[in-house]
Write a protein that holds these residues in place. Sequence first.
Motif, PDB file in Angstrom:
ATOM      1  N   PHE A 149      -7.377   1.031   0.801  1.00  0.00           N
ATOM      2  CA  PHE A 149      -7.103   1.193   2.231  1.00  0.00           C
ATOM      3  C   PHE A 149      -8.140   0.448   3.071  1.00  0.00           C
ATOM      4  O   PHE A 149      -7.801  -0.251   4.041  1.00  0.00           O
ATOM      5  N   GLU A 158      -7.438   4.655  -3.874  1.00  0.00           N
ATOM      6  CA  GLU A 158      -6.691   4.578  -2.626  1.00  0.00           C
ATOM      7  C   GLU A 158      -7.618   4.313  -1.440  1.00  0.00           C
ATOM      8  O   GLU A 158      -7.286   3.528  -0.534  1.00  0.00           O
ATOM      9  N   TYR A 181       0.828  -1.209   0.000  1.00  0.00           N
ATOM     10  CA  TYR A 181       0.000   0.000   0.000  1.00  0.00           C
ATOM     11  C   TYR A 181       0.862   1.258   0.000  1.00  0.00           C
ATOM     12  O   TYR A 181       0.567   2.219  -0.727  1.00  0.00           O
TER      13      TYR A 181
END
Length: 554
Positions: free
Chosen positions: A173, A169, A132
């Motif tokens: 996440f 994103e 990530y």
Amino acid sequence: MTATPDSGLHTALLAATLLAPWLALAVLAFTRATGRALLLPLAPVAALLAALVLPDGTALTAALLPAGLSFGMDATARVFLLPAALVWTLSGWLACQLRPEQARSPLFAALWLLALAGNLALILAQDLLALYAGIALMTFAALGLIVFERTAEALAAGRLYLVMMMLAEVALFVAIAALVTDAGGDTRFDAAATRLPGPVLALLALAFGLKLGALGLHSWLPRAHPVAPVPASAVLSGVMIKAGILGWLRLVQPSADTIGSALPPLLVVLGVAGALYAALRGLACRDPKVLLGWSSVSQMGLLTVLAGLALITGEPAIAAISVLVIHHGLAKAALFLGVGLLGAAAGRRRTGIWIGLWLPALALAGAPATTGVLAKSALDLAVAATGQGAGLTAALHLTGLASALLMLRFLWLTRGTPAPDTAQAPAVGRYPELPWLLLLGAVLLLPWLLFQGAPVMAAAATLSGQAAAALPLAVALPIAVAASRWPGATQRATGLRRYRPSFGFRAKNVPAGRPLAFHLAVWERHLHAWRLIGRAVVLVTLALGAAIGLGLTR
């Protein structure tokens, strides 16, 4: 296990690969303009060496890293690292030659090195947090490269890219947070891949589909990649775009749950549709860089097909992904760099560059004796492993024809690229073509060398394999010749470029007698409209919030 001198050297090389871009950033402020430009091609050299010599299993120990981060070399990392390091090195070298003043810019160099650092980190990541962090760093540094020219087109493309990547994103996440929580804090890939409930799988598909530019999530790609500086376009389209498929390989493995679900056929259908749609849209383009952006969307459609097949067949589809990653990464980077060189050359040098463009263009078209035959054979083997791929095989043959037409259109457009004004042309290095020629050599030879002894090599080397590769190009050539001689073709293309429809679908906005490409362009502009994208972002964000609040992702 007792450490050996060799293992110590291997660990040091792995650490150097990850630290080199950061060290280059540290010395950026203390170097002169010439030395600053040299940092661009030098920073990925350690990564290139690591891809060639590091054995599988090399890893950085936990004592050297913050808690929860781990990096290492394995077969998957090597497949992505080798073309990435090669393209970053040669593109950085060409940046120093083609636009020296740009390469010497502290801002451009910093953005370049940050994007490189993120790309290397996500490739070598061995856990969720490292993956990530690498994706996030690369994504937002790439935004700076996209808007670097500060033109109206670049800023508009940057806004679209930012919104869609922020959505990716957030989805990624939330998915990773759910996986880590469900695994009791275990961030390893193998622990995460065994716990993929439906909502988490959907979030991963959304996040990686946005990164990859899958159909319906692609609108940022054909706008963002062409507006960046030429070396940045090469790494964006040849290397960084593969983050989505790498994340998919790391986190999603074949299982009884995914095989029995609707996800694999959905990915296959979306992939085929995306490959065909993007090729048709690219045929209407008059700017070679925009056409190459659409070509990337089309090629990512093929990777989307393989992402679906990987959930069913496992290894055959994963092997095909490896071939396509290397084949497309090298060929697409060579095309973007060649377009940049063509715009700065004149005379015989210009003619030589245009002839050189035929090699990567024919490779993407799947011409015989090129690496495109390897890619086609790998796709055929992956489909054959499903045991029921007659319809899919026919559809992939159609996408091969569309890709061949697209590359012929590209060669036709670049043939008429205007020569630069010598009075206003920026200064270039003495031998700007040298890194590009080395990349052409890699396009010609490297995939053949890497896959020696593999089943795909045996399939591609047969006479039937070469003949099957020649068929789409043989059909495309007469079509392309007929289209180039069609009365009024140039005027229709020019009119298509000037047309700007309103944001409503009204019959009066669509003139009669327009070709299919015109209607596709109208639809695509609606996909790019802020009204549609804004609503989509709000709806998905609300869905993510509801999923978190109700605990559906746990």
